[in-house]
Write a protein that holds these residues in place. Structure first.
Motif, PDB file in Angstrom:
ATOM      1  N   ASP A 114       2.611  23.510  -4.287  1.00  0.00           N
ATOM      2  CA  ASP A 114       2.135  22.132  -4.327  1.00  0.00           C
ATOM      3  C   ASP A 114       0.681  22.052  -3.865  1.00  0.00           C
ATOM      4  N   LEU A 115      -0.204  21.581  -4.749  1.00  0.00           N
ATOM      5  CA  LEU A 115      -1.621  21.490  -4.399  1.00  0.00           C
ATOM      6  C   LEU A 115      -1.885  20.413  -3.361  1.00  0.00           C
ATOM      7  N   HIS A 116      -0.977  19.448  -3.252  1.00  0.00           N
ATOM      8  CA  HIS A 116      -1.193  18.328  -2.340  1.00  0.00           C
ATOM      9  C   HIS A 116      -0.398  18.470  -1.038  1.00  0.00           C
ATOM     10  N   GLY A 117       0.280  19.584  -0.865  1.00  0.00           N
ATOM     11  CA  GLY A 117       1.039  19.797   0.352  1.00  0.00           C
ATOM     12  C   GLY A 117       0.134  20.181   1.515  1.00  0.00           C
ATOM     13  N   VAL A 118       0.658  20.074   2.732  1.00  0.00           N
ATOM     14  CA  VAL A 118      -0.102  20.448   3.923  1.00  0.00           C
ATOM     15  C   VAL A 118      -0.192  21.972   3.980  1.00  0.00           C
ATOM     16  N   PRO A 119      -1.400  22.542   4.064  1.00  0.00           N
ATOM     17  CA  PRO A 119      -1.519  24.002   4.101  1.00  0.00           C
ATOM     18  C   PRO A 119      -0.942  24.586   5.374  1.00  0.00           C
ATOM     19  N   ASP A 120      -0.423  25.807   5.265  1.00  0.00           N
ATOM     20  CA  ASP A 120       0.112  26.519   6.423  1.00  0.00           C
ATOM     21  C   ASP A 120      -1.017  27.350   7.028  1.00  0.00           C
ATOM     22  N   PHE A 121      -1.545  26.886   8.142  1.00  0.00           N
ATOM     23  CA  PHE A 121      -2.705  27.537   8.731  1.00  0.00           C
ATOM     24  C   PHE A 121      -2.341  28.694   9.645  1.00  0.00           C
ATOM     25  N   ARG A 122      -1.100  29.124   9.643  1.00  0.00           N
ATOM     26  CA  ARG A 122      -0.744  30.271  10.474  1.00  0.00           C
ATOM     27  C   ARG A 122      -1.365  31.561   9.938  1.00  0.00           C
ATOM     28  N   THR A 123      -1.542  31.647   8.618  1.00  0.00           N
ATOM     29  CA  THR A 123      -2.118  32.856   8.030  1.00  0.00           C
ATOM     30  C   THR A 123      -3.250  32.563   7.043  1.00  0.00           C
ATOM     31  N   VAL A 124      -3.213  31.436   6.376  1.00  0.00           N
ATOM     32  CA  VAL A 124      -4.193  31.124   5.328  1.00  0.00           C
ATOM     33  C   VAL A 124      -5.645  31.271   5.782  1.00  0.00           C
ATOM     34  N   PRO A 125      -6.019  30.867   7.012  1.00  0.00           N
ATOM     35  CA  PRO A 125      -7.433  30.917   7.396  1.00  0.00           C
ATOM     36  C   PRO A 125      -8.046  32.308   7.493  1.00  0.00           C
ATOM     37  N   ARG A 126      -7.272  33.365   7.275  1.00  0.00           N
ATOM     38  CA  ARG A 126      -7.905  34.678   7.192  1.00  0.00           C
ATOM     39  C   ARG A 126      -8.976  34.675   6.104  1.00  0.00           C
ATOM     40  N   ALA A 127      -8.750  33.888   5.071  1.00  0.00           N
ATOM     41  CA  ALA A 127      -9.675  33.829   3.935  1.00  0.00           C
ATOM     42  C   ALA A 127     -10.754  32.764   4.106  1.00  0.00           C
ATOM     43  N   LEU A 128     -10.786  32.094   5.244  1.00  0.00           N
ATOM     44  CA  LEU A 128     -11.758  31.019   5.452  1.00  0.00           C
ATOM     45  C   LEU A 128     -13.207  31.472   5.267  1.00  0.00           C
ATOM     46  N   PRO A 129     -13.614  32.676   5.713  1.00  0.00           N
ATOM     47  CA  PRO A 129     -15.009  33.072   5.495  1.00  0.00           C
ATOM     48  C   PRO A 129     -15.424  33.073   4.029  1.00  0.00           C
ATOM     49  N   PHE A 130     -14.543  33.532   3.142  1.00  0.00           N
ATOM     50  CA  PHE A 130     -14.869  33.528   1.714  1.00  0.00           C
ATOM     51  C   PHE A 130     -14.977  32.095   1.188  1.00  0.00           C
ATOM     52  N   ALA A 131     -14.066  31.236   1.623  1.00  0.00           N
ATOM     53  CA  ALA A 131     -14.122  29.831   1.218  1.00  0.00           C
ATOM     54  C   ALA A 131     -15.397  29.170   1.722  1.00  0.00           C
ATOM     55  N   ALA A 132     -15.791  29.494   2.956  1.00  0.00           N
ATOM     56  CA  ALA A 132     -16.995  28.896   3.535  1.00  0.00           C
ATOM     57  C   ALA A 132     -18.237  29.268   2.743  1.00  0.00           C
ATOM     58  N   LEU A 133     -18.311  30.506   2.267  1.00  0.00           N
ATOM     59  CA  LEU A 133     -19.448  30.913   1.452  1.00  0.00           C
ATOM     60  C   LEU A 133     -19.522  30.102   0.159  1.00  0.00           C
ATOM     61  N   ILE A 134     -18.376  29.885  -0.464  1.00  0.00           N
ATOM     62  CA  ILE A 134     -18.352  29.108  -1.712  1.00  0.00           C
ATOM     63  C   ILE A 134     -18.742  27.657  -1.444  1.00  0.00           C
ATOM     64  N   ILE A 135     -18.252  27.097  -0.336  1.00  0.00           N
ATOM     65  CA  ILE A 135     -18.570  25.715   0.015  1.00  0.00           C
ATOM     66  C   ILE A 135     -20.070  25.551   0.265  1.00  0.00           C
ATOM     67  N   ALA A 136     -20.679  26.548   0.906  1.00  0.00           N
ATOM     68  CA  ALA A 136     -22.103  26.464   1.248  1.00  0.00           C
ATOM     69  C   ALA A 136     -23.016  26.911   0.114  1.00  0.00           C
ATOM     70  N   LEU A 137     -22.467  27.503  -0.935  1.00  0.00           N
ATOM     71  CA  LEU A 137     -23.302  28.039  -2.015  1.00  0.00           C
ATOM     72  C   LEU A 137     -24.197  26.990  -2.668  1.00  0.00           C
ATOM     73  N   PRO A 138     -23.699  25.780  -3.013  1.00  0.00           N
ATOM     74  CA  PRO A 138     -24.613  24.777  -3.594  1.00  0.00           C
ATOM     75  C   PRO A 138     -25.798  24.453  -2.686  1.00  0.00           C
ATOM     76  N   ALA A 139     -25.549  24.333  -1.387  1.00  0.00           N
ATOM     77  CA  ALA A 139     -26.636  24.041  -0.453  1.00  0.00           C
ATOM     78  C   ALA A 139     -27.616  25.209  -0.369  1.00  0.00           C
TER      79      ALA A 139
END
Length: 284
Positions: A45-70
């Motif tokens: 489910d794309l609209h479900g609450v994410p499970d942050f127990r393990t998902v944030p391991r990938a946060l650095p890659f997501a952060a780079l994509i988020i900051a790329l336009p800037a």
């Protein structure tokens, strides 16, 4: 024997499933930004609450994509010969558009709540209020001013590629600092965004910090930014996040989503500051 098997099955059921790097990155992008991300194969489910127990391991890659336009804005503005002040302002506008001012909102709410109330209950009540007060306005204004000025300084003391790399380098580490607070500090509320997503383990936060360090170091080396400045910025960011954690625990009993947003803003400023200072020392 049967009891041991039952206990093993229960432990396995409680253990969070690791969704894979691509899906975890997509989940983090959706949570931390307004950037559109299509459904990936195998996603739930794309609209479900994410499970942050393990998902944030990938946060650095997501952060780079988020900051790329800037970062691309910083590069384009710098190469076009715009002033450092104009470039810094455009970079912050691009970041706000990408994130929906997600972290800035947390900083403003934290400032209003922590300094505008006299009891933990009243402080938390103020932090939930969508209106912004004088403390929040001042904190937000100072954050914008400091970040724009420091980006301008980095541009002036290096070049357009250096400014773009600084924006990208600050993105993963600043968010990982907030993640570390989520992992190590108790929730101030039993409900709310920080409580709803679950608490990552310390190992997950450390993986995110380690990946952030590797990615940021690679970017700085590629753009000829001083690694000493990056490490100084990381140390300042860690100190600022630790001080904020102690203050929040004393005044409201722990962390909230707003406190995590404030930690990101402090850490982003700190990374820019470390780079700007070291570039200045090298130029003397």
């Amino acid at each position: 024997m049967a009891e041991a098997e039952t206990s093993s099955e229960a432990t396995a059921a409680e253990r969070p499933a690791w969704p894979g790097w691509a899906i975890a990155t997509a989940i983090c992008i959706r949570f931390y930004s307004r950037l559109p991300v299509p459904r990936l194969p195998g996603e739930g489910d794309l609209h479900g609450v994410p499970d942050f127990r393990t998902v944030p391991r990938a946060l650095p890659f997501a952060a780079l994509i988020i900051a790329l336009p800037a970062a691309l804005v910083a590069l384009a503005a710098g190469l076009a010969g715009l002033s450092g002040t104009a470039t810094g302002a455009l970079v912050l506008a691009a970041l706000a558009l990408s994130t929906g001012a997600f972290h800035e909102d947390g900083l403003a709410d934290s400032a209003d709540g922590l300094f505008g109330g006299h009891t933990p209950e009243r402080r938390l009540e103020i932090m939930k209020d969508s209106r912004i007060g004088s403390y929040g306005t001042m904190a937000l204004g100072l954050s914008l001013l400091l970040r724009a000025s420091l980006i301008a300084t980095i541009l002036d003391r290096s070049n357009a590629w250096g400014a773009a790399a600084a924006v990208l380098a600050a993105a993963p580490w600043s968010r990982a600092e907030g993640l570390l607070l989520l992992a190590t500090q108790p929730p101030a509320r039993s409900i709310g965004a920080a409580a709803a997503v679950g608490r990552p383990g310390l190992a997950t936060a450390r993986i995110a910090l380690a990946l952030s360090l590797v990615l940021a170091a690679g970017l700085c080396l590629a753009a000829h930014l001083p690694l000493a400045g990056l490490l100084l910025g990381f140390a300042l960011a860690h100190g600022a996040a630790a001080a904020l954690a102690r203050l929040a625990r004393r005044l409201i009993g722990g962390q909230t989503g707003d406190i995590l947003g404030a930690a990101q803003q402090f850490a982003e400023i700190a990374v820019y500051l470390g780079l700007a200072l070291t570039l200045g020392w090298a130029g003397r």
